[in-house]
Design a protein around this motif. Structure first.
Motif, PDB file in Angstrom:
ATOM      1  N   LEU A  89      46.153  30.917  43.985  1.00  0.00           N
ATOM      2  CA  LEU A  89      46.293  31.353  45.467  1.00  0.00           C
ATOM      3  C   LEU A  89      46.659  30.066  46.189  1.00  0.00           C
ATOM      4  O   LEU A  89      46.137  28.764  46.110  1.00  0.00           O
ATOM      5  N   ILE A  90      47.984  30.074  46.852  1.00  0.00           N
ATOM      6  CA  ILE A  90      48.612  28.842  47.349  1.00  0.00           C
ATOM      7  C   ILE A  90      48.599  29.484  48.895  1.00  0.00           C
ATOM      8  O   ILE A  90      49.164  30.273  49.273  1.00  0.00           O
ATOM      9  N   LYS A 117      49.566  34.088  42.640  1.00  0.00           N
ATOM     10  CA  LYS A 117      49.912  34.557  41.250  1.00  0.00           C
ATOM     11  C   LYS A 117      48.855  35.500  40.704  1.00  0.00           C
ATOM     12  O   LYS A 117      47.625  34.838  40.420  1.00  0.00           O
ATOM     13  N   ILE A 118      49.173  36.656  40.475  1.00  0.00           N
ATOM     14  CA  ILE A 118      48.082  37.644  40.176  1.00  0.00           C
ATOM     15  C   ILE A 118      48.246  38.408  38.956  1.00  0.00           C
ATOM     16  O   ILE A 118      49.487  38.821  38.544  1.00  0.00           O
ATOM     17  N   ARG A 119      46.896  38.618  38.448  1.00  0.00           N
ATOM     18  CA  ARG A 119      47.061  39.478  36.920  1.00  0.00           C
ATOM     19  C   ARG A 119      46.873  40.882  37.529  1.00  0.00           C
ATOM     20  O   ARG A 119      46.002  41.135  38.424  1.00  0.00           O
ATOM     21  N   PRO A 120      47.582  41.964  36.937  1.00  0.00           N
ATOM     22  CA  PRO A 120      47.017  43.407  37.097  1.00  0.00           C
ATOM     23  C   PRO A 120      45.435  43.487  36.797  1.00  0.00           C
ATOM     24  O   PRO A 120      44.880  43.045  36.010  1.00  0.00           O
ATOM     25  N   LYS A 125      40.769  37.400  46.134  1.00  0.00           N
ATOM     26  CA  LYS A 125      40.285  37.351  47.677  1.00  0.00           C
ATOM     27  C   LYS A 125      40.518  36.146  48.301  1.00  0.00           C
ATOM     28  O   LYS A 125      40.288  35.233  47.704  1.00  0.00           O
ATOM     29  N   PHE A 126      40.718  36.307  49.524  1.00  0.00           N
ATOM     30  CA  PHE A 126      40.766  35.057  50.312  1.00  0.00           C
ATOM     31  C   PHE A 126      40.470  35.512  51.855  1.00  0.00           C
ATOM     32  O   PHE A 126      40.291  36.657  52.245  1.00  0.00           O
ATOM     33  N   LEU A 483      53.723  37.750  46.181  1.00  0.00           N
ATOM     34  CA  LEU A 483      53.159  38.216  44.924  1.00  0.00           C
ATOM     35  C   LEU A 483      54.085  37.775  43.815  1.00  0.00           C
ATOM     36  O   LEU A 483      55.331  37.950  43.686  1.00  0.00           O
ATOM     37  N   ASP A 484      53.466  37.127  42.681  1.00  0.00           N
ATOM     38  CA  ASP A 484      54.134  36.609  41.688  1.00  0.00           C
ATOM     39  C   ASP A 484      53.143  37.539  40.215  1.00  0.00           C
ATOM     40  O   ASP A 484      52.231  36.967  40.117  1.00  0.00           O
TER      41      ASP A 484
END
Length: 822
Positions: A89-90, A117-120, A125-126, A483-484
């Motif tokens: 998370l950036i 940059k997220i995995r399925p 959370k942010f 989203l990546d």
């Protein structure tokens, strides 16, 4: 003898190993068939899944895709060979929330841009903050129906124009006000097309001619000089039409989409007031100078006193071209009113969301239920009740503005197939899953915990990188999230793979992440099978069970003459088994949530439970040891029933019931057994000492009242103080005795001697007084009767009651008749 013993031990170990493996597969999503296909499929299955890319992986004993801790702790894969990508998370833009004298300085949302940059199937959370800035710019556009029935409303609005500006200036110093009007499409049957009626459709109450009909006219673009509002409203004249509904949707569409020309600010709270005495048609078009600012809260007040047409009503006038949702204004007049159909509700709702406009429907009492339903379909809108002459418009705008601004609703845009959840305490103390907070004031901070989850990787690789927005309803500010998606492993990229690798059966596949991805027409773990020979007759015969015609029993695929059994269900690690996939070791009956009651009761063998010697039944549910049927005296079912499958079936002829047939309506044994314990626990009485009470008396609950529903039997005894105490007894799910005692005792009431004596004395006195009163009453009646009798006799006497008839005077008196009495 020793050989048989060793064989038995090995069989038990084998069964235990298989059972443990099955249990592990059932609770581990990483062991599904789909997850084993590739590294990318593995990491997309669940957040805890990892892939072993080692070439020397001991694949005969384990699957490459498993939980990270399983691969690491068992030593089957070196740590450097475990693929377990982390999410990131950036915060690419994070300006703190702040007030601002100028629109571009106000910041109400932080952060403004986030890169994930997220995995399925692994949520990220942010925190997101919102603060309603002070003096945030507001653009209010009053859109009014100027058909003839709204004449008195127009006059009242002109009088109240300065009050509207004054009321809004108390909320924000950065306020602009605009005014527009509408009637309807200038075609039959909406307005009369008789030439005379086109020039003068009606006359006002003062006798002056009405203005020629028109669709929508921008009378005053949004302006900081609010004094112009009353002048323009007074200068505008009413017009006339034929049908009751009006072309309000045409006006709303043009007022919303013609933002720069109309004067909306980009950073402002935008309001549009829509005023009419009729409803609206559902489809339309336009363009002119309104002037919404890019940053503002945009408010549109729509005022009317009638209903509306549905979408497609333009066909009544021969207008079939759908509304295009584009600005068509020229010299502040909607030019395509007679050429484009009315907008639909969905078009209006979509444009209002796109342009971040809040709509207040100011309508009369009879129309409010209709516009309440309409506001439910349009995000950020609300309906308020308008007086017949619009005299309450200032209060209505202020109250509904406060309702809109005091409620914060977070929403998403372009977030299809992405799950976004909001958690917040709002202005309370409990963290709740909600995207809405109410009761907000200027300067108050609200923090949301935003949770983003991607359930699966899209088939289209171009969708692996995308963006969506989180925005507060009715405001132009938003949080942009890029989203990546991590849908493939690094070892699967072009620079890491080995195309036509000799490790894949003669170069028939690509070697990547420790496995072969076969070329078209090849399959198998090492691409050893030729797909063109799958239906070969000899190969198929090897996969067909005797006395059957279907390869692999219809539960698998014949691969190179060997059955490759299918999973029992999609994404399941439980597969059919057997040479011909004829067996299903997972479809046996369950008992207590376990297949065949668990390993201690039995095991599933090709669809049938094989029970241990002490158990029986389809699911090994019957305990033949009769332990659960033993009564307290050691007899089976207390001698009043039969033990069937570990459960007592009590004789129907007897009155004995219960789990071991020991309970009956007239049984008092339990009552007598627990009497002393209830005395010592509930009332600190009875023969038991305090130590004996703590040692012997358990599971006794004292409560206010007890009833038959609290237990099997109600028991009553007299305590040491001759008071009656009550308790019930029963059994819980674990057959533990449960006793419930009533907190209060029923004690006999003591005799009140003083009350009794007082009552007797009082009674005697009362009776005596009553007798005296009766005697006195009878005496009075008697005396009155005697006196009345005397009076009656006296009045009836013949002699003069003033003289004594026996008395004779001494002299005689004679009258001379000559004088005649003179």
């Amino acid at each position: 003898m020793n050989i048989k013993w060793c064989i038995s031990i090995l069989a038990i170990l084998l069964v235990t190993s298989v059972t443990a493996q099955n249990n592990r597969r059932g609770s581990n999503p990483c062991l599904s068939e789909k997850s084993q296909r590739s590294c990318g499929a593995c990491i997309a299955t669940a957040s805890e899944c990892a892939w072993c890319k080692s070439e020397s992986f001991f694949k005969e004993h384990r699957l490459r895709c498993d939980k990270y801790e399983n691969l690491a702790k068992l030593g089957v894969c070196q740590t450097e060979d475990i693929v377990y990508p982390d999410d990131k998370l950036i915060l690419t833009k994070n300006v703190n929330v702040q007030d601002g004298d100028r629109p571009e300085e106000a910041v109400q949302i932080a952060p403004q841009e986030v890169q994930l940059k997220i995995r399925p199937n692994k949520p990220i959370k942010f925190k997101m903050q919102f603060r309603q800035a002070e003096n945030y710019p507001v653009d209010l556009y009053y859109l009014m129906d100027l058909s003839n029935s709204m004449e008195d409303d127009k006059a009242k609005l002109a009088e109240l124009g300065n009050l509207i500006a004054e009321s809004m200036s108390r909320i924000t110093k950065n306020f602009r006000l605009g005014f527009g009007s509408f009637v309807d499409k200038v075609v039959m049957p909406y307005v009369s097309t008789v030439p005379r009626k086109l020039r003068i459709p009606c006359y006002t109450r003062a006798g002056t001619p009405c203005e020629a009909p028109y669709g929508f006219k921008n009378q005053l673009s949004l302006d900081l000089d609010t004094s112009k509002f009353a002048v323009q409203v007074m200068a505008a004249n009413v017009s006339g039409n034929l049908d009751a509904p009006e072309g309000g949707f045409d006006a709303i569409m043009q007022a919303v989409v013609c933002e720069n020309d109309i004067g909306w600010r980009s950073i402002s709270r935008r309001m549009l007031v829509f005023s009419t005495d009729a409803g609206f048609h559902y489809a339309g078009d336009g363009k002119s100078q309104i002037g919404w600012r890019p940053q503002s809260r945009r408010m549109l007040v729509f005022s009317t006193d009638a209903g509306f047409h549905y979408a497609g009503d333009g066909k009544l006038g021969g207008i079939v071209t759908p509304n295009d949702g584009i600005c068509h204004m020229n010299n502040n007049i909607y030019t395509e009113s007679s050429n484009l159909d009315y907008p639909s509700v969905s078009q209006i709702a979509s444009k209002i969301i796109e342009k971040n406009v809040n709509v207040i429907f100011a309508v009369t009492k009879d129309q409010k239920p209709v516009y309440d339903k309409l506001s439910d379909m349009i995000e950020g809108s609300i309906a308020g009740e308008l007086e017949n002459d619009s005299s309450n418009i200032v209060t209505l705008i202020r109250n509904n503005y406060e309702k809109i601004t005091s409620k914060l609703v977070m929403n998403t845009e372009n977030a299809e197939n992405i799950t976004v959840k909001f958690f917040s305490r709002c202005l309370g103390t409990d963290m709740l899953e909600t995207n809405a907070c109410e009761g907000l004031g200027i300067g108050q901070n609200i923090t949301f915990d935003v949770e983003v989850t991607v359930s699966e990787c899209p088939a289209d690789r171009s969708q692996w990188r995308r963006a969506f927005d989180i925005y507060p309803v009715g405001l132009a500010e938003k949080l942009r999230i890029s989203l990546d998606m991590i849908c493939e492993c690094e070892c699967e990229t072009a620079g890491k793979e080995e195309r036509n690798s000799p490790k894949c059966f003669g170069g028939n596949g690509t070697y990547e992440c420790g496995v072969c991805t076969c070329n078209p027409g090849r399959y198998g773990k090492e691409c050893e099978c030729d797909a063109s020979k799958v239906s070969d007759e000899e190969s198929d015969k090897k996969c067909i069970k005797p006395n059957s015609t279907m390869p692999c029993s219809g539960r698998g695929e014949c691969v190179c003459g060997v059955c490759d059994c299918y999973p029992r269900t999609a994404n399941s690690a439980q597969k059919f088994s057997g040479t011909y996939c004829e067996c299903d070791d997972y479809s046996c009956d369950y008992f207590d949530g376990l297949i065949c009651g668990g390993p201690e009761r039995g095991t599933c063998d090709c669809g049938n439970c094989v029970c241990q010697p002490s158990f029986d039944g389809p699911a090994c549910e019957c305990d033949n040891r009769n332990v659960s049927c033993l009564a307290s005296d050691g007899t089976i079912c207390n001698g009043h029933g039969e033990c069937v499958c570990g459960t007592c079936q009590c004789d129907k002829q007897s009155q004995y019931r219960g789990k071991t047939c020991e309970e009956c309506p007239t049984c008092t044994r339990r009552c007598n057994e627990n009497k002393e314990c209830v005395q010592c626990v509930a009332f600190q009485s009875g023969p038991k000492t305090e130590e004996e009470c703590k040692r012997d008396c358990r599971n006794i609950k004292v409560q206010a009242e007890v009833s038959k529903s609290d237990g099997v039997q109600i028991c009553q005894f007299k305590d040491d103080d001759d008071c009656l105490f009550t308790f019930t007894y029963g059994f819980d799910q674990n057959d533990e005795l449960q006793i419930k005692a009533q907190r209060t005792k029923l004690c006999p009431e003591s005799v009140n001697v003083l009350a009794i004596v007082g009552g007797v004395v009082g009674g005697i006195v009362a009776v005596g007084l009553a007798l005296l009163l009766i005697w006195k009453l009878l005496t009075i009646i008697h005396d009155r009767r005697e006196f009345a009798k005397f009076e009656n006799e006296r009045q009836n006497a013949k002699w003069d009651t003033g003289e004594n008839p026996i008395y004779k005077q001494a002299t005689s008196t004679f009258k001379n008749p000559t004088y005649g009495g003179n």
